[in-house]
Design a protein around this motif. Sequence first.
Motif, PDB file in Angstrom:
ATOM      1  N   VAL A 162       1.018  -0.917   0.117  1.00 34.67           N
ATOM      2  CA  VAL A 162      -0.028   0.147   0.088  1.00 34.67           C
ATOM      3  C   VAL A 162       1.170   1.221   0.176  1.00 34.67           C
ATOM      4  CG1 VAL A 162      -1.892   0.999   1.366  1.00 34.67           C
ATOM      5  CG2 VAL A 162      -1.735  -1.310   1.213  1.00 34.67           C
ATOM      6  N   LEU A 163       2.179   0.951   0.830  1.00 34.70           N
ATOM      7  CA  LEU A 163       2.801   2.508   1.204  1.00 34.70           C
ATOM      8  C   LEU A 163       3.481   2.898  -0.674  1.00 34.70           C
ATOM      9  CD1 LEU A 163       4.688   2.149   3.679  1.00 34.70           C
ATOM     10  CD2 LEU A 163       3.239   3.744   3.594  1.00 34.70           C
ATOM     11  N   ASN A 164       4.100   1.637  -1.575  1.00 35.59           N
ATOM     12  CA  ASN A 164       4.440   1.431  -2.604  1.00 35.59           C
ATOM     13  C   ASN A 164       2.922   2.010  -3.400  1.00 35.59           C
ATOM     14  OD1 ASN A 164       6.899   0.550  -3.494  1.00 35.59           O
ATOM     15  ND2 ASN A 164       5.782  -0.881  -2.028  1.00 35.59           N
ATOM     16  N   SER A 165       2.475   1.542  -3.512  1.00 38.16           N
ATOM     17  CA  SER A 165       1.232   2.845  -4.174  1.00 38.16           C
ATOM     18  C   SER A 165       1.239   3.895  -3.844  1.00 38.16           C
ATOM     19  CB  SER A 165      -0.343   1.964  -3.583  1.00 38.16           C
ATOM     20  OG  SER A 165       0.337   0.682  -4.544  1.00 38.16           O
ATOM     21  N   VAL A 166       1.131   4.261  -2.929  1.00 35.40           N
ATOM     22  CA  VAL A 166       1.435   5.698  -2.346  1.00 35.40           C
ATOM     23  C   VAL A 166       2.296   6.520  -2.998  1.00 35.40           C
ATOM     24  CG1 VAL A 166       1.587   7.548  -0.912  1.00 35.40           C
ATOM     25  CG2 VAL A 166      -0.279   5.801  -0.049  1.00 35.40           C
ATOM     26  N   ILE A 167       3.232   5.952  -3.132  1.00 34.25           N
ATOM     27  CA  ILE A 167       5.116   6.460  -3.493  1.00 34.25           C
ATOM     28  C   ILE A 167       4.590   6.536  -5.294  1.00 34.25           C
ATOM     29  CG2 ILE A 167       7.243   6.107  -4.212  1.00 34.25           C
ATOM     30  CD1 ILE A 167       6.842   4.561  -1.440  1.00 34.25           C
ATOM     31  N   SER A 168       3.686   6.045  -5.388  1.00 33.71           N
ATOM     32  CA  SER A 168       3.618   6.111  -7.185  1.00 33.71           C
ATOM     33  C   SER A 168       2.638   6.999  -7.208  1.00 33.71           C
ATOM     34  CB  SER A 168       3.151   4.411  -7.478  1.00 33.71           C
ATOM     35  OG  SER A 168       1.910   4.260  -7.288  1.00 33.71           O
ATOM     36  N   VAL A 169       1.586   6.992  -7.299  1.00 37.82           N
ATOM     37  CA  VAL A 169       1.038   8.820  -7.150  1.00 37.82           C
ATOM     38  C   VAL A 169       1.832   9.170  -7.653  1.00 37.82           C
ATOM     39  CG1 VAL A 169      -0.399  10.538  -6.759  1.00 37.82           C
ATOM     40  CG2 VAL A 169      -0.505   8.025  -5.552  1.00 37.82           C
ATOM     41  N   TYR A 170       2.848   9.916  -6.755  1.00 36.65           N
ATOM     42  CA  TYR A 170       4.438  11.291  -7.191  1.00 36.65           C
ATOM     43  C   TYR A 170       4.188  11.319  -8.926  1.00 36.65           C
ATOM     44  CZ  TYR A 170       7.723  14.576  -7.985  1.00 36.65           C
ATOM     45  OH  TYR A 170       8.858  14.854  -8.175  1.00 36.65           O
ATOM     46  N   TYR A 171       4.708   9.594  -8.980  1.00 36.74           N
ATOM     47  CA  TYR A 171       5.404   9.195 -11.106  1.00 36.74           C
ATOM     48  C   TYR A 171       4.352   9.538 -11.699  1.00 36.74           C
ATOM     49  CZ  TYR A 171       5.073   5.072 -10.815  1.00 36.74           C
ATOM     50  OH  TYR A 171       5.693   3.397 -10.429  1.00 36.74           O
ATOM     51  N   TYR A 172       3.142   9.488 -11.158  1.00 30.20           N
ATOM     52  CA  TYR A 172       2.344   9.151 -12.006  1.00 30.20           C
ATOM     53  C   TYR A 172       1.413  10.430 -12.617  1.00 30.20           C
ATOM     54  CZ  TYR A 172       2.156   3.901 -12.084  1.00 30.20           C
ATOM     55  OH  TYR A 172       2.644   2.829 -12.385  1.00 30.20           O
ATOM     56  N   TYR A 173       1.322  11.029 -11.139  1.00 31.81           N
ATOM     57  CA  TYR A 173       1.231  12.748 -11.559  1.00 31.81           C
ATOM     58  C   TYR A 173       2.226  13.686 -12.519  1.00 31.81           C
ATOM     59  CZ  TYR A 173      -0.376  17.420 -10.166  1.00 31.81           C
ATOM     60  OH  TYR A 173      -0.951  18.705 -10.238  1.00 31.81           O
ATOM     61  N   LYS A 174       3.311  12.759 -12.088  1.00 37.10           N
ATOM     62  CA  LYS A 174       4.147  13.775 -13.475  1.00 37.10           C
ATOM     63  C   LYS A 174       3.779  13.761 -14.521  1.00 37.10           C
ATOM     64  CE  LYS A 174       8.921  13.014 -12.880  1.00 37.10           C
ATOM     65  NZ  LYS A 174      10.496  13.069 -12.302  1.00 37.10           N
ATOM     66  N   ILE A 175       3.089  12.902 -15.275  1.00 35.46           N
ATOM     67  CA  ILE A 175       2.940  12.818 -16.311  1.00 35.46           C
ATOM     68  C   ILE A 175       1.298  13.392 -16.348  1.00 35.46           C
ATOM     69  CG2 ILE A 175       2.003  10.610 -18.873  1.00 35.46           C
ATOM     70  CD1 ILE A 175       3.954   9.126 -17.101  1.00 35.46           C
TER      71      ILE A 175
END
Lengths: 102, 506
Positions: free
Chosen positions: B435-448
């Motif tokens: 779950v923590l990793n899913s949260v981290i991933s928000v950042y770079y998907y938001y970069k797109i």
Amino acid sequence: MIPLYWWLIVAAALFCIGLYAVLSRKNAIAVLMGIELMLNAVNLNLVAFWRYITPQALTGQVFAIFVITVAAAEAAVGLAIFISVYRMHGSINVEKLDTMRW
Amino acid sequence: MTLNRFLILLLPEITLTVVAFLVFILDLIIGGDEVRERRLQWFAFLGVLLALVATILIWPLAEAGGLPVAFDVGPGFGGDVVPMMTLDGLALFFKLITVLMLAIIILSAGEYVKVHTPFRGEFYAFVLLAGLSIMLASAATNLVMIYLSIEFLSITSYVLTGYLRDDVRSTEAAIKYFIYGAAASAVMLYGFSLLYGATGATGLVEIATALATGSVTLRWLVFPALVMVLAGLGFKIALVPFHQWSPDAYEGAPTPVTAFLSVGPKAAGFAVLIRFLIVALPAFQVNWSAMLAGVAILTMSLGNLIALWQTNVKRMLAYSSIAQAGYMLIGLAALAPLAESWTNGLNALLLYLFAYLFTNLGAFAVVIAVEDRTGSANLPDFSGLIRRSPFLAVSMLVFLLSLIGIPPTGGFMGKLFVFGAAVQRQMILLAVIGVLNSVISVYYYYKIMRPMLFERADDAEPIRVTPSMRLVVGFSLAMVLAIAIYAEPFIRLATESAQLLLAARF
């Protein structure tokens, strides 16, 4: 008869030498030779196991023949790739291929 | 089994083979004629649709425990018939995934292939053959067949990765992929040879029987063999620490091939891994479960952390797909075959893979559409996409949300099942890190998302979307949403595919 373990030790040594070549050599051809050594270690293993463990079924032998055949196909594709890399980069030194990193 | 029945069971594979070779031949005949070459794309697509029909036709024939695919050679040949493949829920599920993947990739590749390479017809033939190898790998029940099909997949992937012979990056990607791949398959093969030596068998079922009956003299060889096979398959799936090839190969390869690499080899690797672990080594579940959990944590975390500072979208999606493979692996690590609940780990993995297929291929289709127009796939190329093509931008937004795992998308359902399986097996740490990793991933998907939605483009001209691309993106979008909104049939599909295998082995 020579005990099975001796064959396994030779095969393991061959495998390690091949792996060392893959990890340490810079020339792609030499790396490919290392990979071939690893595959030959596998063949030695397969044939030794066939002789000592299941001499009645030909499985190990057949497997070894398949491995030799596929290794030839793999080398053919690999060398073709090396040629196109040499044309584009002027070298097949794997350490100099760094257009893309991280 | 008679020859006729044998051929019927292999219908999807035969269809793909015949169509691939017809494409090769037709390409020789009509080479150089651009209009007619375009028809080859539709011909290949038609072949894939035929394979889809064939897959659906043989669907009812699968049995619990698998139907061995072999036929009687008659007394003249002597010896026993050794079935190399099986037809069961898992094999059919992966056949379906393969066919859908091929259809999406062939349709989305048209414009890209036309612009970038003079060898257009062959491209589709190679893609079809790569699909064939995935079908074979997912049905293989013998170490010999597993090796042959995985190697078949590897060799076609090397060729496809280096398909742009006059491109610096494509050739470099190919040589890196080749060297890592050849070494990894040699390691896997060494593991196979040890396993054969330890049990005296190459069939997965026979290996399990030999291990269970305790007639194994060289039992200590099984554990190193397991580690080596995991390394080889981990390479195909791009699990950390065997992932180094994937960012370079993904960035350098032609973009439709990148889309293929992000789904095809992963699907094949997971299919073989599932079958290998569950059928051959149920006795070692304690060992491999712990090992897979560790690898899953590493894979998710490293994939997500390195993705944070990527600026090339292809490369970013490469790291993202490494992380996605980590989530899927949780399902296998938390496998609970006898669980009487909604998730037993394996159905979670399959559902996740099914959602991932449409999400990732859809995202790559958008990247291809943008790249066809701008010539590259860096973050600035996506700026102002919402004005240049609202359809592409909204679709991409949904695909990225699905990769993060936000409802109502397929990615959410996948994550729900996978993390649910981990919680159920008391692997709380694994679920929390996921779950923590899913949260981290928000950042770079938001970069797109940010340049796509909020920034102005220098070139504000609308992006023309070809009809086939519109079809691909629309279909993927519909499926991503459908998996979440009409979830029930998809869950049933995944559960039934998993159940046939689990029921027979545990």
